[in-house]
Scaffold this active site. Structure first.
Site, PDB file in Angstrom:
ATOM      1  N   ARG A 151       0.866  -1.183   0.000  1.00 58.53           N
ATOM      2  CA  ARG A 151       0.000   0.000   0.000  1.00 58.53           C
ATOM      3  C   ARG A 151       0.897   1.226   0.000  1.00 58.53           C
ATOM      4  NH1 ARG A 151      -3.325  -2.821  -1.405  1.00 58.53           N
ATOM      5  NH2 ARG A 151      -5.392  -3.272  -0.556  1.00 58.53           N
ATOM      6  N   GLU A 208      -3.968   7.301  -4.146  1.00 58.92           N
ATOM      7  CA  GLU A 208      -4.331   6.862  -5.511  1.00 58.92           C
ATOM      8  C   GLU A 208      -5.679   7.442  -5.932  1.00 58.92           C
ATOM      9  OE1 GLU A 208      -4.112   2.590  -5.577  1.00 58.92           O
ATOM     10  OE2 GLU A 208      -2.054   2.603  -4.838  1.00 58.92           O
ATOM     11  N   HIS A 266      -1.175   0.247  -9.720  1.00 50.30           N
ATOM     12  CA  HIS A 266      -1.808  -0.729  -8.805  1.00 50.30           C
ATOM     13  C   HIS A 266      -2.347  -1.948  -9.582  1.00 50.30           C
ATOM     14  CE1 HIS A 266      -3.853  -1.025  -4.612  1.00 50.30           C
ATOM     15  NE2 HIS A 266      -3.575  -2.236  -5.090  1.00 50.30           N
TER      16      HIS A 266
END
Ligand code: DGY
Length: 317
Positions: free
Chosen positions: A236, A265, A283
């Site tokens: 993360r 994000e 991602h």
């Protein structure tokens, strides 16, 4: 009557077909992220929500007045997008989708380790921009990883799969930090007592710890890295101090990085996008058709178990 469920984002066709068969399901054909207001309304109108890691299910959503939702089947192994303490207090069940994405995510960690150490972004950019002058013995050299030290932070499922590939497939020597002691690995690796110890020894660091409001890998940890070292993050964005990482990269205090995840994000700071010694991915750790289908099917298993009054296959709360 079938339970009413809301699916926050578009899913692979086979998963949507299964959910449509088992539930009175509402899908998101546009795949546009839902706002907090839409999620709050959904808490009143549905029996379950099927969000994913980019949907913020915080206190405001969970404590919606007149709530009907009893179950949140998150699509993702990570669930830092959900305030699980509040969900527990409110009596809302939460599930995730572990295991099925372990290999795919470890593959992306290796892709980033190779991309960062072999400086593939800078090389490809040169070629695409028509700046390649032909083969050179000394130009654009990267670093070999064979015999180098890989430092894993977090020896959970994905950390292990990454370390295993690096040790057995690429001949790296693995050191790692994990909160609890790990003694069941089927490859050689040395557990060290602190994140500092791992980051100061490693030639390549790979992060595999959950995100949270306070990054586990701090500016001080990053400052302990060797100037020749690389950092890879597939966990993360907020597992590490992103600002400190950007400073270290910009000031040449570490050699490079490979990042699949970011603090806020889909926002990626300009300075990061401009750095040539960083490979950036949006991602995509679990982004294969097979894995995203398996994740959706596991969420469906969790939902079906919940509404049948059975134990959830993957309980978070
Ligand atoms: C997860 O599952 O937590 C990943 O970050 C997205 O697949």
């Amino acid at each position: 009557m079938k339970p009413k469920i809301l699916v926050s984002r578009a899913l692979p066709e086979t998963v949507e077909a299964r959910l449509a068969y088992s539930f009175d399901a509402t899908f998101n054909k546009t795949d546009a992220p839902m706002t907090a207001a839409v999620l709050c309304q959904a808490m009143r109108d549905y029996d379950a929500l099927v969000p994913t890691v980019s949907d913020r299910i915080d206190a405001e959503v969970l404590l919606t007045h007149g709530r009907r939702v009893g179950m949140i089947a998150n699509i993702g192994v990570g669930y830092s997008n959900i305030d699980t303490d509040i969900a527990r207090e409110a009596g809302i069940r939460v599930s995730n989708t572990p295991d099925v994405l372990t290999d795919a995510t470890a593959d992306i960690a290796l892709l980033l380790i190779l991309a960062a150490t072999r400086r593939s972004y800078a090389a490809e950019t040169k070629l695409r921009q028509n700046r390649w002058g032909g083969f050179s013995i000394v130009d654009g050299l990267g670093s070999s990883i064979q015999g180098k030290i890989l430092g894993i932070v977090g020896m959970g499922r994905i950390g292990r799969a990454t370390a295993r590939r690096a040790a057995l497939g690429f001949g790296m020597n693995v050191v790692f930090y994990n909160r609890s002691s790990v003694d069941d690995l089927d490859f050689e690796a040395t557990q060290l007592g602190s994140i500092d110890a791992v980051l100061s020894q490693a030639d390549v660091v790979s992060i595999h710890v959950p995100g949270g409001s306070t990054p586990l890998v701090t500016a001080e940890h990053i400052a302990a890295m060797k100037p020749s070292a690389y950092l890879v993050n597939t966990a993360r964005g907020d597992s590490i101090d992103q600002t400190a990482l950007i400073d270290a990269l910009s000031e040449g205090r570490i050699a490079g990085a490979g990042l699949d995840v970011f603090e806020a994000e889909p926002f990626v700071p300009d300075v990061l996008r401009e750095l040539e010694n960083v490979t950036l991915l949006p991602h995509i750790g679990s982004a294969t058709t097979e894995v995203r289908t398996a994740m959706g099917m596991l969420a469906a298993d969790n939902l079906e178990a919940f509404f049948a009054g059975k134990d959830l296959p993957c309980t978070v709360v």
